[in-house]
Scaffold this active site. Sequence first.
Site, PDB file in Angstrom:
ATOM      1  N   ASP A  15      35.024  57.939 -21.590  1.00 44.07           N
ATOM      2  CA  ASP A  15      36.426  57.840 -22.062  1.00 44.07           C
ATOM      3  C   ASP A  15      36.346  58.965 -23.427  1.00 44.07           C
ATOM      4  O   ASP A  15      35.376  59.196 -23.757  1.00 44.07           O
ATOM      5  CB  ASP A  15      36.845  56.565 -22.624  1.00 44.07           C
ATOM      6  CG  ASP A  15      37.962  56.561 -23.635  1.00 44.07           C
ATOM      7  OD1 ASP A  15      39.212  56.849 -23.065  1.00 44.07           O
ATOM      8  OD2 ASP A  15      38.044  56.150 -24.752  1.00 44.07           O
ATOM      9  N   ASP A  17      39.413  59.529 -25.956  1.00 47.48           N
ATOM     10  CA  ASP A  17      39.914  59.171 -27.371  1.00 47.48           C
ATOM     11  C   ASP A  17      39.683  57.842 -27.891  1.00 47.48           C
ATOM     12  O   ASP A  17      39.501  56.990 -27.306  1.00 47.48           O
ATOM     13  CB  ASP A  17      41.557  59.356 -27.192  1.00 47.48           C
ATOM     14  CG  ASP A  17      42.079  60.624 -27.050  1.00 47.48           C
ATOM     15  OD1 ASP A  17      41.766  61.583 -27.643  1.00 47.48           O
ATOM     16  OD2 ASP A  17      42.846  60.806 -25.954  1.00 47.48           O
TER      17      ASP A  17
HETATM   18  C1  XBP Z   1      44.006  57.999 -24.966  1.00 49.69           C
HETATM   19  C2  XBP Z   1      45.426  58.049 -24.711  1.00 49.69           C
HETATM   20  C3  XBP Z   1      46.136  59.219 -24.760  1.00 49.69           C
HETATM   21  C4  XBP Z   1      45.880  59.813 -26.491  1.00 49.69           C
HETATM   22  C5  XBP Z   1      46.891  61.171 -26.668  1.00 49.69           C
HETATM   23  O1  XBP Z   1      43.103  58.472 -23.904  1.00 49.69           O
HETATM   24  O2  XBP Z   1      46.066  56.940 -24.546  1.00 49.69           O
HETATM   25  O3  XBP Z   1      47.297  59.334 -24.231  1.00 49.69           O
HETATM   26  O4  XBP Z   1      46.503  58.708 -27.141  1.00 49.69           O
HETATM   27  O5  XBP Z   1      46.773  62.103 -25.700  1.00 49.69           O
HETATM   28  P1  XBP Z   1      41.919  57.741 -23.517  1.00 49.69           P
HETATM   29  P2  XBP Z   1      47.907  62.524 -24.826  1.00 49.69           P
HETATM   30  O6  XBP Z   1      41.628  57.475 -22.151  1.00 49.69           O
HETATM   31  O7  XBP Z   1      40.849  59.114 -23.763  1.00 49.69           O
HETATM   32  O8  XBP Z   1      41.539  56.711 -24.681  1.00 49.69           O
HETATM   33  O9  XBP Z   1      48.936  62.914 -25.713  1.00 49.69           O
HETATM   34  O10 XBP Z   1      47.375  63.890 -24.027  1.00 49.69           O
HETATM   35  O11 XBP Z   1      48.217  61.526 -23.930  1.00 49.69           O
HETATM   36 MG    MG Z   2      40.012  55.657 -25.624  1.00 52.04          MG
END
Ligand code: XBP
Ligand code: MG
Length: 253
Positions: A15, A17
């Site tokens: 993952d 974020d």
């Molecule tokens: C987490 C998310 C993303 C980010 C923002 O992604 O839910 O939407 O918060 O990015 P991950 P965007 O699967 O890496 O934890 O604004 O591009 O959606």
């Molecule tokens: Mg994440």
Amino acid sequence: MIADGDAVLKALIWDVDGTIAETERDGHRVAFNEAFADAGLALRWDEQRYGALLAVAGGYERLVADIETWPDAPADADGRRALARALHARKNAAYVALVARGGLQARPGVQRVVQECEAAGVRLAVATTTGRANVDALFPRVFGNDWQRLFGVCICAEDAPSKKPDPQVYLLALQRLGLRAHQALAVEDSPNGVQAARAAGLAVLVTRSVDFADADFSGATAVMDDLAAVDLVALRRLHALAAGRSGTSAECS
Ligand code: XBP
Ligand code: MG
């Protein structure tokens, strides 16, 4: 039935974020607030509010959900979606600029674990809900200009529009890797991410991010604060443990 040799750890699926770096609190949240300010809006999302909003995966979807509650939001759904699209585009530009000025660092152990996997021939993949431009900005800063060779498979929002907890992003990563779920391990930080990985049949190691410090991660193979004390031997042990059972979780510190 999984044959013994078949259950060897062949890939780590990451993952982004909250897992690679604290990109939510220190990156996307800050960038959303810059976008609100640029657009002349008084709204700011503090850490607590943003943490609650993370229940909705996807920055655009998160905005749409919140805009519904704004007293001065456009009355029609098309107008609200257009506003969300415009603010989301501003947010992503602000996020890329924040990353370019060095605003985010890798979480403990992430770079070392990636290097260990690379050296041992354990393949690396990305399975994220965020957009490709955000990964293209973050990964060279964290892993160097060679990052696309390191992460041979990189599945982003554009490839998998059904966002976590939907398993689409993980199923696509497995397909591109040419592996079956029991041959890989996911690394996650959010309940939506764990649900997505589990629904794809993957074992999951959780490294708690600030936003999900107290979340319920039942279903994960193991839950840790970070990867500081984790090496490939430990990852292989966790993966083997998951192959021998299903649905139970270990809390580690
Ligand atoms: C987490 C998310 C993303 C980010 C923002 O992604 O839910 O939407 O918060 O990015 P991950 P965007 O699967 O890496 O934890 O604004 O591009 O959606
Ligand atoms: Mg994440």
